[in-house]
Design an enzyme around this catalytic site. Structure first.
Site, PDB file in Angstrom:
ATOM      1  N   CYS A 173       5.420   0.375   8.277  1.00 54.56           N
ATOM      2  CA  CYS A 173       5.035   1.513   7.434  1.00 54.56           C
ATOM      3  C   CYS A 173       6.248   1.923   6.602  1.00 54.56           C
ATOM      4  O   CYS A 173       7.356   2.049   7.139  1.00 54.56           O
ATOM      5  CB  CYS A 173       4.569   2.678   8.311  1.00 54.56           C
ATOM      6  N   LEU A 174       6.016   2.138   5.313  1.00 55.28           N
ATOM      7  CA  LEU A 174       7.129   2.522   4.439  1.00 55.28           C
ATOM      8  C   LEU A 174       7.721   3.868   4.854  1.00 55.28           C
ATOM      9  O   LEU A 174       8.850   4.190   4.520  1.00 55.28           O
ATOM     10  CB  LEU A 174       6.664   2.571   2.979  1.00 55.28           C
ATOM     11  N   HIS A 210      -5.022   0.949   7.108  1.00 54.72           N
ATOM     12  CA  HIS A 210      -3.739   1.626   7.301  1.00 54.72           C
ATOM     13  C   HIS A 210      -3.612   2.791   6.325  1.00 54.72           C
ATOM     14  O   HIS A 210      -3.187   3.894   6.701  1.00 54.72           O
ATOM     15  CB  HIS A 210      -2.593   0.613   7.102  1.00 54.72           C
ATOM     16  N   GLU A 211      -4.022   2.568   5.072  1.00 50.42           N
ATOM     17  CA  GLU A 211      -3.900   3.625   4.049  1.00 50.42           C
ATOM     18  C   GLU A 211      -4.891   4.754   4.298  1.00 50.42           C
ATOM     19  O   GLU A 211      -4.533   5.926   4.173  1.00 50.42           O
ATOM     20  CB  GLU A 211      -4.123   3.041   2.643  1.00 50.42           C
ATOM     21  N   HIS A 261      -3.605   7.020   6.757  1.00 54.43           N
ATOM     22  CA  HIS A 261      -2.609   7.957   6.209  1.00 54.43           C
ATOM     23  C   HIS A 261      -3.286   9.201   5.630  1.00 54.43           C
ATOM     24  O   HIS A 261      -2.779  10.311   5.729  1.00 54.43           O
ATOM     25  CB  HIS A 261      -1.792   7.285   5.086  1.00 54.43           C
ATOM     26  N   GLY A 279       0.863  -1.181   0.000  1.00 54.43           N
ATOM     27  CA  GLY A 279       0.000   0.000   0.000  1.00 54.43           C
ATOM     28  C   GLY A 279       0.894   1.223   0.000  1.00 54.43           C
ATOM     29  O   GLY A 279       2.057   1.149   0.397  1.00 54.43           O
ATOM     30  N   GLN A 325       2.628  10.032   1.689  1.00 60.38           N
ATOM     31  CA  GLN A 325       3.923   9.359   1.796  1.00 60.38           C
ATOM     32  C   GLN A 325       4.863   9.735   0.661  1.00 60.38           C
ATOM     33  O   GLN A 325       6.067   9.490   0.754  1.00 60.38           O
ATOM     34  CB  GLN A 325       3.736   7.840   1.820  1.00 60.38           C
TER      35      GLN A 325
HETATM   36  O1  K2U Z   1       1.304   2.514   3.882  1.00 59.60           O
HETATM   37  C1  K2U Z   1       2.390   1.941   4.008  1.00 59.60           C
HETATM   38  O2  K2U Z   1       3.329   2.397   4.665  1.00 59.60           O
HETATM   39  C2  K2U Z   1       2.568   0.561   3.377  1.00 59.60           C
HETATM   40  C3  K2U Z   1       2.274  -0.398   4.485  1.00 59.60           C
HETATM   41  C4  K2U Z   1       0.902  -0.948   4.311  1.00 59.60           C
HETATM   42  C5  K2U Z   1       0.575  -1.969   5.349  1.00 59.60           C
HETATM   43  C6  K2U Z   1       0.994  -1.853   6.673  1.00 59.60           C
HETATM   44  C7  K2U Z   1       0.658  -2.849   7.579  1.00 59.60           C
HETATM   45  C8  K2U Z   1      -0.081  -3.940   7.187  1.00 59.60           C
HETATM   46  C9  K2U Z   1      -0.494  -4.041   5.870  1.00 59.60           C
HETATM   47  C10 K2U Z   1      -0.150  -3.060   4.967  1.00 59.60           C
HETATM   48  C11 K2U Z   1       3.364  -1.503   4.568  1.00 59.60           C
HETATM   49  O3  K2U Z   1       4.606  -0.989   4.856  1.00 59.60           O
HETATM   50  S1  K2U Z   1       3.571  -2.404   3.138  1.00 59.60           S
HETATM   51  C12 K2U Z   1       4.814  -3.534   3.740  1.00 59.60           C
HETATM   52  C13 K2U Z   1       4.149  -4.824   4.050  1.00 59.60           C
HETATM   53  C14 K2U Z   1       4.290  -5.832   3.124  1.00 59.60           C
HETATM   54  C15 K2U Z   1       3.620  -7.040   3.328  1.00 59.60           C
HETATM   55  C16 K2U Z   1       2.805  -7.223   4.448  1.00 59.60           C
HETATM   56  C17 K2U Z   1       2.652  -6.188   5.381  1.00 59.60           C
HETATM   57  C18 K2U Z   1       3.335  -4.980   5.194  1.00 59.60           C
HETATM   58 ZN    ZN Z   2       2.160   3.440   6.242  1.00 57.11          ZN
END
Ligand code: K2U
Ligand code: ZN
Length: 185
Positions: free
Chosen positions: A88-89, A130-131, A134, A46, A51
């Site tokens: 979170c990225l 989560h998105e 944001h 996501g 971001q």
């Molecule tokens: O929005 C973001 O920062 C991307 C997030 C999205 C996310 C966070 C927690 C749980 C699900 C999605 C992540 O950093 S994407 C990295 C990731 C990859 C596989 C599984 C979970 C998180």
């Molecule tokens: Zn995030």
């Protein structure tokens, strides 16, 4: 398409509320493409506009090879609760358990400008929540207990030195891997 720099914790853009998107312009479609490219290169599932330093209310998601564009998304149904680990990225190397709704139905507009509804369970449910957070300036660390958040913030105070200007540039091998992926497609 281009890879965008990811803003990290400390950049005020991450805690702003985004603005509703009125119409989908070619420029916005370009932003969506760049956000997908950046998300894949950063191995995310996501990515929300703040971001990458933008305040449009839009996010991209791809949980299991199903790319979804969420413009002006809102949760219209939510059910159950479930705890799970999140990252979170924009806050690299920081993880924590967050309680979320187990199932959500989200109403949003697609890049075609048409409204749609999508149901999410498990990882898709968590990712969309989560998105959407944001897009309202909310980060997952806010849901951590005071103790866990303090631990996360002290770890972040060291980690953030890798990101002068609160900007995370994708590394050369992330970019290379991404271009390699492109060649495969
Ligand atoms: O929005 C973001 O920062 C991307 C997030 C999205 C996310 C966070 C927690 C749980 C699900 C999605 C992540 O950093 S994407 C990295 C990731 C990859 C596989 C599984 C979970 C998180
Ligand atoms: Zn995030």
């Amino acid at each position: 398409m281009s890879l965008l720099d990811i803003r990290v914790l400390g950049d005020p853009v991450l805690v702003q509320t985004t603005k509703l998107v009125d119409d989908v312009t070619p420029e916005l479609r370009r932003l969506v493409d760049d956000m997908f490219e950046t998300m894949y290169a950063a191995k995310g599932i996501g990515l929300a506009a703040p971001q990458v330093g933008r305040l449009e209310r839009l996010s991209v998601v791809d949980v299991d090879k199903q790319p979804i564009v969420l413009i002006n998304p809102e949760i219209i149904e939510s059910e159950g609760t479930i705890k799970g680990e999140e990252g979170c990225l924009s806050i690299p190397e920081i993880y924590g358990d967050v309680e979320r709704a187990a199932r959500v139905v989200v109403r949003a507009m697609g890049v075609d400008g048409k409204p749609f509804e999508i149901e999410g369970r498990e990882l898709l449910s968590r990712c969309m929540q989560h998105e959407i957070d944001h897009l309202h300036g909310r980060l997952f660390i806010y849901y951590l207990s005071a103790l866990k958040r303090r631990a996360a913030m002290s770890k972040w105070s060291k980690e953030k030195e890798k990101y002068p200007g609160n900007v995370r540039r994708l590394t050369a091998d992330e970019v290379a891997a991404h271009h390699h992926r492109d060649e495969e497609l």
